[in-house]
Design a protein around this motif. Structure first.
Motif, short mmCIF file in Angstrom:
data_model
loop_
_atom_site.label_atom_id
_atom_site.label_comp_id
_atom_site.label_asym_id
_atom_site.label_seq_id
_atom_site.Cartn_x
_atom_site.Cartn_y
_atom_site.Cartn_z
N SER A 1 0.83 -1.21 0.00
CA SER A 1 0.00 0.00 0.00
C SER A 1 0.86 1.25 0.00
O SER A 1 0.51 2.25 -0.65
CB SER A 1 -0.94 0.00 1.20
N TRP B 1 1.91 1.87 -3.57
CA TRP B 1 0.83 2.44 -4.37
C TRP B 1 0.64 3.93 -4.06
O TRP B 1 0.51 4.74 -4.97
CB TRP B 1 -0.46 1.68 -4.11
N THR C 1 3.64 6.02 -5.31
CA THR C 1 3.63 6.13 -6.76
C THR C 1 2.56 7.12 -7.21
O THR C 1 2.78 7.90 -8.14
CB THR C 1 3.39 4.75 -7.41
N GLN C 2 1.43 7.10 -6.55
CA GLN C 2 0.36 8.05 -6.90
C GLN C 2 0.82 9.48 -6.63
O GLN C 2 0.61 10.37 -7.46
CB GLN C 2 -0.89 7.72 -6.08
N TYR D 1 3.82 0.09 -9.46
CA TYR D 1 2.46 -0.44 -9.29
C TYR D 1 2.47 -1.97 -9.35
O TYR D 1 1.74 -2.63 -8.62
CB TYR D 1 1.52 0.11 -10.37
N GLY E 1 3.88 -3.27 -6.07
CA GLY E 1 2.86 -3.06 -5.04
C GLY E 1 1.72 -4.06 -5.15
O GLY E 1 1.23 -4.58 -4.14
N THR E 2 1.33 -4.38 -6.38
CA THR E 2 0.27 -5.37 -6.59
C THR E 2 0.72 -6.75 -6.14
O THR E 2 -0.04 -7.50 -5.51
CB THR E 2 -0.13 -5.40 -8.07
#
Length: 91
Positions: free
Chosen positions: A31, A34, A37-38, A71, A74-75
């Protein structure tokens, strides 16, 4: 009995607790990736708006590849966390 030995015996008696702790570790890392990165992509768009068009295209492609990698990692971390959490309910 030493504290580390007591902790080790406690964890040997509760393997689901160890798996849930590991799942929590992976979930926090995934998390964080994510969210970071956002934030990075939103700041990157603002930074690219100030650059000339020729360098902007190259930087945009590079940033998109890096964001996809982050991403993806993170996934994978979040998927591992979910899998470990589901396994811990069966132990």
């Amino acid at each position: 009995m030493f504290p580390l030995q007591a902790a080790w015996l406690y964890y040997l008696e509760n393997p689901a607790l160890v798996l849930n702790g590991l799942a929590l570790f992976f979930a926090i890392n995934g998390s964080w990736l994510w969210i970071a990165t956002q934030l990075r992509s939103s700041l990157g768009r603002q930074r690219l708006a100030t650059l000339p068009a020729s360098t902007s295209d190259l930087n945009l492609q590079r940033d998109q590849r890096i964001n996809r990698l982050f991403y993806s990692v993170g996934t994978v971390c979040l998927t591992m966390a979910l899998t470990l959490s589901m396994i811990s309910t069966q132990v």
